[in-house]
Design an enzyme around this catalytic site. Structure first.
Site, mmCIF file in Angstrom:
data_model
loop_
_atom_site.group_PDB
_atom_site.id
_atom_site.type_symbol
_atom_site.label_atom_id
_atom_site.label_comp_id
_atom_site.label_asym_id
_atom_site.label_seq_id
_atom_site.Cartn_x
_atom_site.Cartn_y
_atom_site.Cartn_z
ATOM 1 C CB SER A 10 0.480 -6.367 19.801
ATOM 2 O OG SER A 10 0.414 -7.351 18.789
ATOM 3 C CG HIS A 35 0.660 -2.846 16.929
ATOM 4 N ND1 HIS A 35 1.267 -1.803 16.261
ATOM 5 C CD2 HIS A 35 1.341 -3.966 16.565
ATOM 6 C CE1 HIS A 35 2.280 -2.261 15.539
ATOM 7 N NE2 HIS A 35 2.341 -3.581 15.696
ATOM 8 C CG ASP A 37 1.871 -7.328 15.346
ATOM 9 O OD1 ASP A 37 2.596 -6.467 14.831
ATOM 10 O OD2 ASP A 37 1.768 -7.489 16.578
ATOM 11 C CG MET A 39 3.053 -11.509 11.180
ATOM 12 S SD MET A 39 3.779 -12.487 12.510
ATOM 13 C CE MET A 39 3.726 -11.303 13.854
ATOM 14 C CG HIS A 68 3.761 -3.901 12.168
ATOM 15 N ND1 HIS A 68 4.467 -4.467 13.212
ATOM 16 C CD2 HIS A 68 4.670 -3.743 11.160
ATOM 17 C CE1 HIS A 68 5.734 -4.644 12.850
ATOM 18 N NE2 HIS A 68 5.872 -4.218 11.612
ATOM 19 C CG MET A 70 5.719 -7.449 10.404
ATOM 20 S SD MET A 70 5.943 -8.227 12.016
ATOM 21 C CE MET A 70 4.298 -7.999 12.693
ATOM 22 C CG MET A 139 10.320 -4.334 13.741
ATOM 23 S SD MET A 139 8.772 -4.692 14.609
ATOM 24 C CE MET A 139 9.018 -6.408 15.107
ATOM 25 C CG ASP A 172 6.070 -4.384 17.611
ATOM 26 O OD1 ASP A 172 6.027 -5.133 18.595
ATOM 27 O OD2 ASP A 172 5.412 -4.577 16.575
#
Length: 211
Positions: A10, A35, A37, A39, A68, A70, A139, A172
């Site tokens: 990540s 990966h 992330d 957010m 991913h 979020m 998660m 994750d």
């Protein structure tokens, strides 16, 4: 589905002042996916990167970009992340009103689809779409920040999913050499690792220990 366990470092834990170099280093070290992330400060209490960063680093590696999301109401941003270079887009079932709508949007963009559940969400929440996704992300920490401790009680969900699902099961959160063993034994075949890779001096050795 491949038999080996895939490692997806990540970049949330990478050195952002030299992000491109970090991505090249983990690729050379044996990483399978990258990966990303994302957010938004709404679905989770943190803000990270957007499509422009993904687009900037996309030319630097041939590895699959595992994005991913979020973020709240993820269908709004699928087009942008797909255009920026995402190969697989994962969204949270808790963040949308209609999972099938998001799945269709991702498919329309020609991308692979992942769906994620947070620690407090039961597997039944994604039961009706398991046959429509390429990956299920479990998660094992509360989404939002890196460096949290692995929640062992989530291992049971991994096993539950694996019994009824033949696609990728990704884990994750809090993954390290020790917790990786439990996740793999439970049925996971993709491990997202942040500090367990980028927090070590030797990325190749760190990745090797996780498999």
């Amino acid at each position: 589905m491949e038999n080996k366990v895939l490692i997806a470092p990540s970049i949330l834990s990478a050195d952002f002042s030299r992000l491109g170099e970090e991505i090249k280093l983990v690729e050379k070290a044996g990483a399978d996916w990258i990966h990303v992330d994302v957010m938004d400060g709404v679905f989770v209490p943190n803000i990270t990167i957007g499509p422009l960063v993904v687009k900037a680093v996309r030319p630097l590696t041939s590895l699959l970009f595992d994005v991913h999301l979020m973020i709240d109401d993820p269908v709004r941003y699928v087009d942008q992340f797909a255009a920026s270079g995402a190969d697989l887009v994962t969204f949270h079932v808790e963040a949308c009103k209609n999972s099938k709508e998001v799945i269709e949007k991702i498919r329309t963009n020609g991308k692979k689809v992942g769906i994620s559940i947070s620690p407090g969400t039961p597997v039944t929440a994604i039961q009706d779409v398991l046959d429509k996704v390429d990956l299920v992300l479990v998660m094992t920490v509360k989404p939002g920040f890196s460096g949290q401790s692995f929640m062992a009680e989530c291992l049971e969900k991994i096993g539950e999913i694996r019994k009824k699902y033949s696609g990728y099961v990704q884990v994750d959160g809090g993954i390290n050499e020790e917790t990786a063993r439990g996740a793999i034994s439970a049925g996971s075949d993709i491990l997202v690792a942040g500090t367990a890779v980028f927090g070590e001096k030797d990325y190749a050795e760190a990745i090797k220990k996780l498999r």
